[in-house]
Enzyme design. Structure first.
Site, PDB file in Angstrom:
ATOM      1  N   TRP A   1       0.829  -1.220   0.000  1.00  0.00           N
ATOM      2  CA  TRP A   1       0.000   0.000   0.000  1.00  0.00           C
ATOM      3  C   TRP A   1       0.852   1.253   0.000  1.00  0.00           C
ATOM      4  O   TRP A   1       0.532   2.238  -0.675  1.00  0.00           O
ATOM      5  CB  TRP A   1      -1.001  -0.014   1.155  1.00  0.00           C
ATOM      6  CG  TRP A   1      -1.973  -1.144   1.001  1.00  0.00           C
ATOM      7  CD1 TRP A   1      -2.066  -2.266   1.760  1.00  0.00           C
ATOM      8  CD2 TRP A   1      -2.978  -1.283  -0.033  1.00  0.00           C
ATOM      9  NE1 TRP A   1      -3.057  -3.092   1.280  1.00  0.00           N
ATOM     10  CE2 TRP A   1      -3.625  -2.520   0.187  1.00  0.00           C
ATOM     11  CE3 TRP A   1      -3.375  -0.497  -1.115  1.00  0.00           C
ATOM     12  CZ2 TRP A   1      -4.652  -2.978  -0.643  1.00  0.00           C
ATOM     13  CZ3 TRP A   1      -4.401  -0.956  -1.929  1.00  0.00           C
ATOM     14  CH2 TRP A   1      -5.035  -2.178  -1.691  1.00  0.00           C
TER      15      TRP A   1
ATOM     16  N   ASP B   1      -2.002   6.370   6.701  1.00  0.00           N
ATOM     17  CA  ASP B   1      -3.023   5.466   6.168  1.00  0.00           C
ATOM     18  C   ASP B   1      -3.362   4.461   7.277  1.00  0.00           C
ATOM     19  O   ASP B   1      -2.563   3.590   7.594  1.00  0.00           O
ATOM     20  CB  ASP B   1      -2.450   4.748   4.933  1.00  0.00           C
ATOM     21  CG  ASP B   1      -3.429   3.758   4.309  1.00  0.00           C
ATOM     22  OD1 ASP B   1      -4.492   3.497   4.916  1.00  0.00           O
ATOM     23  OD2 ASP B   1      -3.121   3.232   3.219  1.00  0.00           O
TER      24      ASP B   1
ATOM     25  N   LYS C   1     -12.280  -2.259   6.435  1.00  0.00           N
ATOM     26  CA  LYS C   1     -11.428  -3.170   7.201  1.00  0.00           C
ATOM     27  C   LYS C   1     -11.781  -3.117   8.688  1.00  0.00           C
ATOM     28  O   LYS C   1     -12.048  -4.124   9.305  1.00  0.00           O
ATOM     29  CB  LYS C   1      -9.953  -2.807   7.012  1.00  0.00           C
ATOM     30  CG  LYS C   1      -9.553  -2.691   5.539  1.00  0.00           C
ATOM     31  CD  LYS C   1      -8.445  -3.621   5.133  1.00  0.00           C
ATOM     32  CE  LYS C   1      -8.319  -3.731   3.633  1.00  0.00           C
ATOM     33  NZ  LYS C   1      -7.576  -2.640   2.998  1.00  0.00           N
TER      34      LYS C   1
HETATM   35  C1  LIG Z   1      -7.081  -2.059   1.808  1.00  0.00           C
HETATM   36  C2  LIG Z   1      -6.094  -0.967   1.976  1.00  0.00           C
HETATM   37  C3  LIG Z   1      -6.080   0.143   1.105  1.00  0.00           C
HETATM   38  C4  LIG Z   1      -6.999   0.266  -0.087  1.00  0.00           C
HETATM   39  O1  LIG Z   1      -8.273   0.606   0.309  1.00  0.00           O
HETATM   40  P1  LIG Z   1      -9.431   0.862  -0.765  1.00  0.00           P
HETATM   41  O2  LIG Z   1     -10.508   1.458   0.084  1.00  0.00           O
HETATM   42  O3  LIG Z   1      -9.779  -0.458  -1.344  1.00  0.00           O
HETATM   43  O4  LIG Z   1      -8.912   1.802  -1.783  1.00  0.00           O
HETATM   44  C5  LIG Z   1      -5.164   1.136   1.351  1.00  0.00           C
HETATM   45  N1  LIG Z   1      -4.305   1.065   2.380  1.00  0.00           N
HETATM   46  C6  LIG Z   1      -4.280   0.009   3.218  1.00  0.00           C
HETATM   47  C7  LIG Z   1      -3.316  -0.009   4.355  1.00  0.00           C
HETATM   48  C8  LIG Z   1      -5.181  -1.027   3.046  1.00  0.00           C
HETATM   49  O5  LIG Z   1      -5.160  -2.070   3.872  1.00  0.00           O
END
Ligand SMILES: *Cc1c(COP(=O)(O)O)cnc(C)c1O
Length: 362
Positions: free
Chosen positions: A102, A171, A195
């Site tokens: 990511w 993030d 998540k």
């Molecule tokens: C899943 C994930 C993403 C991507 O998220 P989307 O909402 O599908 O764009 C970005 N960063 C991390 C750390 C993730 O686990």
């Protein structure tokens, strides 16, 4: 009663059963309106109350004041990879720490907007650890980190301290509110909801007030400016109302069970159980992450052979344990044990692992 699996998928991921039940109760008639939340006008009083609660609860759980804006927008966390440079670039280098897939994706987008410095990376170590003693430049536009690396199963526990004028951007897609931390050290926090918060379809962003002003007002498309969403409390256009409603229910539920402190207690209990099972397996289960970087959320490990891994996954499914297969490019096993995963789920997984090891000696 519906039969619920123990869902270890990395995302979309498990939600508290209570939250789903509450959503079900209001499915046809929310609060006497005779309409589902999906059908409510986003300008109605009933929706407005949901929306404002969803914002206020984030501030409450994170211990943030009005100087932080809470935004709910579409586009996934991935859209923030370009929104961050769009809103924060200021001529200085765009600085990143590379701790996995990511981060790499965020870096790739950053490069479209300016000079990128990758100030630290664990790539040469197969992303098994979180780099230490990370230094950012005084003139950096921002300092970007991925707080938890969903695919490799590593998590930041010592937060880097960029120079005071450089906002730390994190993030938190896969570890939002997994434990009590000082959220005020961040300029921007963002997370796809699917998540650790709610359903897919909404991304939550927490941004310090002053940072929404940095964007070039004239030359930036309206929807790409955080300021557009901040000024209208994410009601500039039609928000993803239903996912926001579920986030609100999840945030309320989190409060009922004792808030972030209780969530942390449960998360540590779950992660300890699983890592202890790995460490006590005489090398049958081998963890991917180095011990001091082990994630509370995504536990990654391998078995002696890919064949045994496939067998362990299949036999787990038969016991109602789903989603323990690792990411396609990493292989092996990954159990995602987000905030909503009950302790019983992890207990069942640990029992399965012990049984499997006994029945399949090498
Ligand atoms: C899943 C994930 C993403 C991507 O998220 P989307 O909402 O599908 O764009 C970005 N960063 C991390 C750390 C993730 O686990």
């Amino acid at each position: 009663m519906a039969k619920r699996a123990f869902n270890f998928y990395a995302g979309p991921a498990t939600l508290p059963t209570k939250v789903l039940e509450r959503a079900q109760e209001s499915m046809l008639d929310y609060n006497g309106t005779g309409m589902s939340v999906m059908e409510l006008s986003h300008r109605s009083k009933d929706y407005d109350a949901i929306h404002m609660d969803a914002i206020a609860l984030v501030r409450e759980h994170m211990g943030l004041g009005d100087d932080y804006k809470v935004l709910y927008v579409g586009g996934g966390a991935s859209s923030q990879f370009y929104m961050i440079p769009t809103n924060l670039k200021n001529g200085g280098p765009l600085e990143y720490v590379n701790t996995g897939v990511w981060s790499t994706k965020a870096i790739k987008e950053g490069k479209l907007f300016g000079d990128v410095n990758v100030v630290a990376s664990s790539e040469e170590n197969k992303f098994k650890h979180i780099p230490k003693d990370i230094q950012f430049s005084d003139n950096a536009a921002y300092a970007h980190i991925t707080g938890n690396n969903t695919i490799y199963g590593t998590e930041f526990f010592d937060w880097p301290k960029p120079p005071s004028n450089v906002p730390l951007v994190c993030d938190m897609s896969s570890h939002l509110m997994d434990r009590k931390i000082d959220f005020k050290q961040f300029g921007v926090i963002y997370a796809g909801a699917q998540k650790n918060l709610g359903p897919a379809g909404v991304t939550m962003i927490v941004v310090r007030e002053d940072l929404v002003e940095r964007v070039d007002q004239e030359k930036t498309p309206t929807m790409m400016k955080w300021k557009t969403h901040a000024d209208k409390d994410s009601l500039f256009n039609t928000p993803p109302a239903w996912p926001i409603y579920i986030c609100k229910l999840a945030l309320e539920y989190m409060k009922e069970i004792g808030g972030i402190e209780e969530v942390e207690r449960r998360n540590r209990e779950k992660a300890n159980m699983l890592y202890n099972a790995i460490d006590a397996s005489d090398g049958y289960y081998v963890g991917h992450a180095e011990k001091d970087s082990r994630s509370l959320m995504n536990v990654t490990f391998n078995l002696p052979t890919p064949e045994l891994e496939a067998k362990c996954i299949a036999e787990g499914v038969a016991k109602g344990l789903v989603g323990i297969k690792g990411y396609r490019t990493v292989g092996g096993m990954r159990a995602s044990i987000y905030n909503a995963m009950p302790v019983e789920g992890v207990r069942a997984l640990v029992e399965h692992m012990a049984e499997f090891k006994d029945n399949n000696p090498v």
